[in-house]
Design a protein around this motif. Structure first.
Motif, PDB file in Angstrom:
ATOM      1  N   PRO A  17       0.840  -1.198   0.000  1.00 29.67           N
ATOM      2  CA  PRO A  17       0.000   0.000   0.000  1.00 29.67           C
ATOM      3  C   PRO A  17       0.879   1.254   0.000  1.00 29.67           C
ATOM      4  CG  PRO A  17      -0.727  -1.534   1.697  1.00 29.67           C
ATOM      5  CD  PRO A  17       0.566  -2.052   1.143  1.00 29.67           C
ATOM      6  N   GLN A  18       0.470   2.228  -0.779  1.00 30.52           N
ATOM      7  CA  GLN A  18       1.222   3.464  -0.892  1.00 30.52           C
ATOM      8  C   GLN A  18       1.039   4.298   0.373  1.00 30.52           C
ATOM      9  OE1 GLN A  18      -0.036   5.919  -4.131  1.00 30.52           O
ATOM     10  NE2 GLN A  18       1.591   7.389  -3.860  1.00 30.52           N
ATOM     11  N   LEU A  19       2.128   4.791   0.918  1.00 28.72           N
ATOM     12  CA  LEU A  19       2.058   5.678   2.071  1.00 28.72           C
ATOM     13  C   LEU A  19       1.714   7.072   1.561  1.00 28.72           C
ATOM     14  CD1 LEU A  19       2.492   6.246   5.095  1.00 28.72           C
ATOM     15  CD2 LEU A  19       4.861   6.758   4.539  1.00 28.72           C
ATOM     16  N   LEU A  20       0.588   7.586   1.993  1.00 30.00           N
ATOM     17  CA  LEU A  20       0.169   8.924   1.594  1.00 30.00           C
ATOM     18  C   LEU A  20       0.522   9.908   2.692  1.00 30.00           C
ATOM     19  CD1 LEU A  20      -3.389   8.220   0.154  1.00 30.00           C
ATOM     20  CD2 LEU A  20      -1.232   8.355  -1.073  1.00 30.00           C
ATOM     21  N   VAL A  21       1.004  11.071   2.294  1.00 30.37           N
ATOM     22  CA  VAL A  21       1.333  12.136   3.238  1.00 30.37           C
ATOM     23  C   VAL A  21       0.630  13.397   2.754  1.00 30.37           C
ATOM     24  CG1 VAL A  21       3.176  13.501   4.264  1.00 30.37           C
ATOM     25  CG2 VAL A  21       3.580  11.096   3.715  1.00 30.37           C
ATOM     26  N   CYS A  22      -0.132  14.011   3.633  1.00 33.49           N
ATOM     27  CA  CYS A  22      -0.829  15.244   3.280  1.00 33.49           C
ATOM     28  C   CYS A  22       0.209  16.318   2.957  1.00 33.49           C
ATOM     29  CB  CYS A  22      -1.733  15.693   4.424  1.00 33.49           C
ATOM     30  SG  CYS A  22      -2.597  17.252   4.083  1.00 33.49           S
ATOM     31  N   ALA A  23       0.062  16.937   1.792  1.00 30.79           N
ATOM     32  CA  ALA A  23       1.010  17.956   1.345  1.00 30.79           C
ATOM     33  C   ALA A  23       0.916  19.230   2.173  1.00 30.79           C
ATOM     34  CB  ALA A  23       0.769  18.281  -0.133  1.00 30.79           C
ATOM     35  N   ARG A  24      -0.148  19.363   2.944  1.00 36.12           N
ATOM     36  CA  ARG A  24      -0.325  20.592   3.717  1.00 36.12           C
ATOM     37  C   ARG A  24       0.053  20.424   5.186  1.00 36.12           C
ATOM     38  NH1 ARG A  24      -5.615  24.443   3.957  1.00 36.12           N
ATOM     39  NH2 ARG A  24      -4.565  26.136   5.008  1.00 36.12           N
ATOM     40  N   CYS A  25      -0.487  19.376   5.846  1.00 38.14           N
ATOM     41  CA  CYS A  25      -0.261  19.249   7.288  1.00 38.14           C
ATOM     42  C   CYS A  25       0.660  18.095   7.667  1.00 38.14           C
ATOM     43  CB  CYS A  25      -1.594  19.105   8.025  1.00 38.14           C
ATOM     44  SG  CYS A  25      -2.409  17.509   7.786  1.00 38.14           S
ATOM     45  N   PRO A  32      -4.972   4.215  -0.117  1.00 37.77           N
ATOM     46  CA  PRO A  32      -5.885   5.276  -0.545  1.00 37.77           C
ATOM     47  C   PRO A  32      -6.986   5.521   0.483  1.00 37.77           C
ATOM     48  CG  PRO A  32      -6.240   3.286  -1.820  1.00 37.77           C
ATOM     49  CD  PRO A  32      -5.039   3.039  -0.957  1.00 37.77           C
ATOM     50  N   GLN A  33      -7.335   6.752   0.625  1.00 39.43           N
ATOM     51  CA  GLN A  33      -8.398   7.154   1.548  1.00 39.43           C
ATOM     52  C   GLN A  33      -9.501   7.817   0.733  1.00 39.43           C
ATOM     53  OE1 GLN A  33      -8.437   6.587   4.919  1.00 39.43           O
ATOM     54  NE2 GLN A  33      -6.624   5.390   4.501  1.00 39.43           N
ATOM     55  N   PRO A  34     -10.745   7.352   0.843  1.00 38.60           N
ATOM     56  CA  PRO A  34     -11.818   7.901   0.012  1.00 38.60           C
ATOM     57  C   PRO A  34     -12.115   9.370   0.264  1.00 38.60           C
ATOM     58  CG  PRO A  34     -12.698   6.360   1.625  1.00 38.60           C
ATOM     59  CD  PRO A  34     -11.200   6.290   1.720  1.00 38.60           C
ATOM     60  N   THR A  35     -11.732   9.893   1.418  1.00 36.43           N
ATOM     61  CA  THR A  35     -12.033  11.298   1.712  1.00 36.43           C
ATOM     62  C   THR A  35     -10.860  12.226   1.409  1.00 36.43           C
ATOM     63  OG1 THR A  35     -11.390  10.967   4.017  1.00 36.43           O
ATOM     64  CG2 THR A  35     -13.725  10.712   3.477  1.00 36.43           C
ATOM     65  N   TRP A  36      -9.729  11.673   0.980  1.00 34.33           N
ATOM     66  CA  TRP A  36      -8.573  12.495   0.640  1.00 34.33           C
ATOM     67  C   TRP A  36      -8.713  13.011  -0.790  1.00 34.33           C
ATOM     68  CZ3 TRP A  36      -3.122  11.867   2.785  1.00 34.33           C
ATOM     69  CH2 TRP A  36      -3.168  11.632   4.166  1.00 34.33           C
ATOM     70  N   THR A  37      -8.049  14.098  -1.085  1.00 39.05           N
ATOM     71  CA  THR A  37      -8.058  14.705  -2.406  1.00 39.05           C
ATOM     72  C   THR A  37      -6.676  14.592  -3.028  1.00 39.05           C
ATOM     73  OG1 THR A  37      -9.739  16.291  -1.713  1.00 39.05           O
ATOM     74  CG2 THR A  37      -8.474  16.865  -3.656  1.00 39.05           C
ATOM     75  N   PHE A  48      -4.070  15.527  -0.159  1.00 41.22           N
ATOM     76  CA  PHE A  48      -4.523  16.353   0.949  1.00 41.22           C
ATOM     77  C   PHE A  48      -5.509  15.550   1.788  1.00 41.22           C
ATOM     78  CE2 PHE A  48      -3.339  19.191  -2.471  1.00 41.22           C
ATOM     79  CZ  PHE A  48      -2.489  20.064  -1.831  1.00 41.22           C
ATOM     80  N   CYS A  49      -5.298  15.526   3.114  1.00 42.26           N
ATOM     81  CA  CYS A  49      -6.198  14.802   4.009  1.00 42.26           C
ATOM     82  C   CYS A  49      -7.578  15.445   3.948  1.00 42.26           C
ATOM     83  CB  CYS A  49      -5.653  14.798   5.435  1.00 42.26           C
ATOM     84  SG  CYS A  49      -5.672  16.403   6.244  1.00 42.26           S
ATOM     85  N   ASP A  50      -8.571  14.763   4.508  1.00 43.91           N
ATOM     86  CA  ASP A  50      -9.935  15.280   4.423  1.00 43.91           C
ATOM     87  C   ASP A  50     -10.088  16.659   5.057  1.00 43.91           C
ATOM     88  OD1 ASP A  50      -9.525  14.086   6.890  1.00 43.91           O
ATOM     89  OD2 ASP A  50     -11.516  13.206   7.004  1.00 43.91           O
ATOM     90  N   SER A  51      -9.401  16.903   6.171  1.00 40.90           N
ATOM     91  CA  SER A  51      -9.511  18.219   6.821  1.00 40.90           C
ATOM     92  C   SER A  51      -8.915  19.323   5.960  1.00 40.90           C
ATOM     93  CB  SER A  51      -8.805  18.205   8.181  1.00 40.90           C
ATOM     94  OG  SER A  51      -9.432  17.306   9.044  1.00 40.90           O
ATOM     95  N   CYS A  52      -7.708  19.104   5.450  1.00 44.67           N
ATOM     96  CA  CYS A  52      -7.058  20.120   4.620  1.00 44.67           C
ATOM     97  C   CYS A  52      -7.789  20.286   3.285  1.00 44.67           C
ATOM     98  CB  CYS A  52      -5.598  19.752   4.376  1.00 44.67           C
ATOM     99  SG  CYS A  52      -4.568  19.909   5.858  1.00 44.67           S
TER     100      CYS A  52
END
Length: 69
Positions: A17-25, A32-37, A48-52
């Motif tokens: 699984p690919q390690l995702l890192v939010c580019a903002r926070c 993959p996370q369905p709420t990430w962009t 970007f995580c769901d909050s960002c």
């Protein structure tokens, strides 16, 4: 065998699984996370995580002309 171990000939997958890192926070998530962009900027993918993402979407909508709503 025509492909390396774990290839398509054996039906097994070696893909991790690919390690995702939010580019903002900097929040980290495995897979993959369905709420990430995902944004493609200058040929590079940024996640970007769901909050960002939610915060960024509000900012983008705020800059659009009302005709785009």
């Amino acid at each position: 065998m025509t492909s390396p171990p774990g290839g398509s000939d054996t039906g097994a997958s070696t893909a991790k699984p690919q390690l995702l890192v939010c580019a903002r926070c900097g929040t980290r998530s495995e897979g993959p996370q369905p709420t990430w962009t995902c944004s493609l900027e200058h040929g590079t993918r940024h996640y970007f995580c769901d909050s960002c993402a939610r915060e960024n979407l509000w900012a983008i909508e705020g800059r659009l002309d009302s005709a785009w709503w």
